[in-house]
Design a protein around this motif. Structure first.
Motif, PDB file in Angstrom:
ATOM      1  N   SER A  12      33.163  43.490  24.548  1.00 43.01           N
ATOM      2  CA  SER A  12      32.666  42.599  25.382  1.00 43.01           C
ATOM      3  C   SER A  12      30.851  42.960  25.591  1.00 43.01           C
ATOM      4  N   ASP A  13      30.677  41.841  26.071  1.00 42.92           N
ATOM      5  CA  ASP A  13      28.811  41.779  26.222  1.00 42.92           C
ATOM      6  C   ASP A  13      28.350  42.165  27.965  1.00 42.92           C
ATOM      7  N   ILE A  14      30.099  42.054  28.730  1.00 40.43           N
ATOM      8  CA  ILE A  14      29.892  41.928  29.933  1.00 40.43           C
ATOM      9  C   ILE A  14      29.448  41.009  31.093  1.00 40.43           C
ATOM     10  N   GLU A  15      28.898  39.695  30.414  1.00 43.53           N
ATOM     11  CA  GLU A  15      27.825  38.918  30.962  1.00 43.53           C
ATOM     12  C   GLU A  15      29.418  38.093  31.333  1.00 43.53           C
ATOM     13  N   LYS A  16      28.401  37.185  32.326  1.00 47.96           N
ATOM     14  CA  LYS A  16      29.819  36.028  33.274  1.00 47.96           C
ATOM     15  C   LYS A  16      30.232  35.008  31.817  1.00 47.96           C
ATOM     16  N   GLY A  17      30.944  35.132  31.970  1.00 49.86           N
ATOM     17  CA  GLY A  17      31.972  34.044  31.109  1.00 49.86           C
ATOM     18  C   GLY A  17      32.879  34.350  29.959  1.00 49.86           C
ATOM     19  N   SER A  18      32.461  36.111  29.827  1.00 53.67           N
ATOM     20  CA  SER A  18      33.566  36.315  29.142  1.00 53.67           C
ATOM     21  C   SER A  18      34.540  36.768  29.270  1.00 53.67           C
ATOM     22  N   ARG A  19      35.238  36.323  30.808  1.00 56.53           N
ATOM     23  CA  ARG A  19      37.172  36.408  31.173  1.00 56.53           C
ATOM     24  C   ARG A  19      37.497  35.405  30.343  1.00 56.53           C
ATOM     25  N   PRO A  20      37.802  34.808  30.094  1.00 59.62           N
ATOM     26  CA  PRO A  20      38.624  34.120  28.546  1.00 59.62           C
ATOM     27  C   PRO A  20      38.591  35.103  27.357  1.00 59.62           C
ATOM     28  N   ALA A  21      37.907  36.086  26.802  1.00 62.88           N
ATOM     29  CA  ALA A  21      38.117  36.688  25.626  1.00 62.88           C
ATOM     30  C   ALA A  21      38.665  38.279  26.422  1.00 62.88           C
ATOM     31  N   LEU A  22      38.984  39.048  27.448  1.00 58.75           N
ATOM     32  CA  LEU A  22      39.635  39.639  28.327  1.00 58.75           C
ATOM     33  C   LEU A  22      40.601  38.939  28.565  1.00 58.75           C
ATOM     34  N   ARG A  23      40.983  37.634  28.980  1.00 57.46           N
ATOM     35  CA  ARG A  23      42.301  36.673  29.219  1.00 57.46           C
ATOM     36  C   ARG A  23      43.310  36.949  27.661  1.00 57.46           C
ATOM     37  N   ALA A  24      42.461  36.796  26.885  1.00 57.53           N
ATOM     38  CA  ALA A  24      43.156  36.693  25.539  1.00 57.53           C
ATOM     39  C   ALA A  24      44.265  38.083  24.954  1.00 57.53           C
ATOM     40  N   ALA A  25      43.237  39.430  25.239  1.00 57.87           N
ATOM     41  CA  ALA A  25      43.515  40.676  24.665  1.00 57.87           C
ATOM     42  C   ALA A  25      44.363  40.918  25.437  1.00 57.87           C
ATOM     43  N   VAL A  26      44.099  41.039  27.353  1.00 56.46           N
ATOM     44  CA  VAL A  26      45.929  41.322  27.735  1.00 56.46           C
ATOM     45  C   VAL A  26      46.957  40.120  27.150  1.00 56.46           C
ATOM     46  N   LYS A  79      35.703  48.995  37.168  1.00 55.05           N
ATOM     47  CA  LYS A  79      35.867  48.497  38.170  1.00 55.05           C
ATOM     48  C   LYS A  79      36.433  46.415  37.660  1.00 55.05           C
ATOM     49  N   ARG A  80      35.827  46.277  36.949  1.00 51.17           N
ATOM     50  CA  ARG A  80      35.788  44.767  36.131  1.00 51.17           C
ATOM     51  C   ARG A  80      37.443  44.282  35.565  1.00 51.17           C
ATOM     52  N   VAL A  81      37.682  45.493  35.313  1.00 49.98           N
ATOM     53  CA  VAL A  81      39.582  45.765  34.479  1.00 49.98           C
ATOM     54  C   VAL A  81      40.435  45.706  35.328  1.00 49.98           C
ATOM     55  N   ASP A  82      40.105  46.287  36.678  1.00 46.77           N
ATOM     56  CA  ASP A  82      40.093  46.034  37.603  1.00 46.77           C
ATOM     57  C   ASP A  82      40.542  44.740  38.385  1.00 46.77           C
ATOM     58  N   ASP A  83      39.543  44.018  38.890  1.00 49.87           N
ATOM     59  CA  ASP A  83      39.853  43.058  39.771  1.00 49.87           C
ATOM     60  C   ASP A  83      39.562  42.286  38.826  1.00 49.87           C
ATOM     61  N   PHE A  84      40.311  42.152  37.004  1.00 49.41           N
ATOM     62  CA  PHE A  84      40.617  41.139  36.772  1.00 49.41           C
ATOM     63  C   PHE A  84      42.566  41.386  36.713  1.00 49.41           C
ATOM     64  N   LEU A  85      42.332  42.735  37.177  1.00 50.21           N
ATOM     65  CA  LEU A  85      44.290  42.425  36.970  1.00 50.21           C
ATOM     66  C   LEU A  85      44.835  42.419  38.519  1.00 50.21           C
ATOM     67  N   LYS A  86      43.702  42.684  39.447  1.00 47.15           N
ATOM     68  CA  LYS A  86      44.337  42.258  40.841  1.00 47.15           C
ATOM     69  C   LYS A  86      44.602  40.840  40.417  1.00 47.15           C
ATOM     70  N   SER A  87      43.682  40.312  39.987  1.00 48.27           N
ATOM     71  CA  SER A  87      43.009  38.539  40.765  1.00 48.27           C
ATOM     72  C   SER A  87      44.389  37.790  39.336  1.00 48.27           C
ATOM     73  N   GLU A  88      44.351  37.815  38.591  1.00 50.51           N
ATOM     74  CA  GLU A  88      45.304  37.644  37.259  1.00 50.51           C
ATOM     75  C   GLU A  88      46.710  37.961  36.994  1.00 50.51           C
ATOM     76  N   MET A  89      46.836  39.115  37.539  1.00 48.03           N
ATOM     77  CA  MET A  89      48.696  39.557  36.932  1.00 48.03           C
ATOM     78  C   MET A  89      49.681  39.659  37.842  1.00 48.03           C
TER      79      MET A  89
END
Length: 164
Positions: A12-26, A79-89
């Motif tokens: 990831s380039d960690i730019e805004k909008g990259s969350r769908p790819a992280l969601r797919a990986a998770v 932090k990005r991973v932690d925030d993602f997991l807290k908000s989506e899992m």
């Protein structure tokens, strides 16, 4: 579908909008009970810029700044991973933060992704792409396209927007 996925490399380039790819990986990680390595690649600075910086800052100070920046970037990724997991899992979801590792490398982005994927012997590379048109991808080439052409590993490319 893939029969066995033990290791996923999410680049990831960690730019805004990259969350769908992280969601797919998770999601894949949860399905296959695999591990994810979250890779961010830093492009090396040009020799001209490096020379200018060396004129302004002592080398030891520059090395210290660089190392501090890497530590800060690693914290940002975690932090990005932690925030993602807290908000989506959900609490019932199997995936835990310990299944996601972060890694920062320096180099030409597509070459580094392929190198790390081979080094880690991953079963799947997941990444997003922002190129808006197929003509743009053909003429300029996207990082995802270069990874696809130069890797022998399965690759999942997620179209990204700047919205999420």
């Amino acid at each position: 579908m893939l029969s066995k996925v033990n290791k996923i490399l999410y680049a990831s380039d960690i730019e805004k909008g990259s969350r769908p790819a992280l969601r797919a990986a998770v999601n894949l990680c949860g399905r296959y009970q695999s591990e994810i390595t979250y890779l961010h690649v830093i492009e090396p600075i040009s020799s001209a810029i490096k020379s200018r910086i060396n004129d302004l800052i002592e080398e030891a100070d520059l090395d210290e700044l660089y190392n501090e920046s890497l530590v800060n970037l690693k914290h940002k990724l975690e932090k990005r991973v932690d925030d993602f997991l807290k908000s989506e899992m959900q609490e019932s979801d199997v995936l835990k933060i310990t299944k996601i590792k972060t890694r920062i490398e320096e180099g030409v982005v597509w070459k580094t992704i392929v190198k790390v994927a081979n080094e880690m012997d991953v079963d799947l590379i997941v990444m997003g792409t922002r190129t808006s048109s197929s003509a743009g991808q053909f003429f300029t080439g996207s990082t995802a396209n270069k990874v696809m052409l130069n890797s022998k590993r399965p690759l999942l490319i997620i179209p990204l927007t700047d919205k999420e």
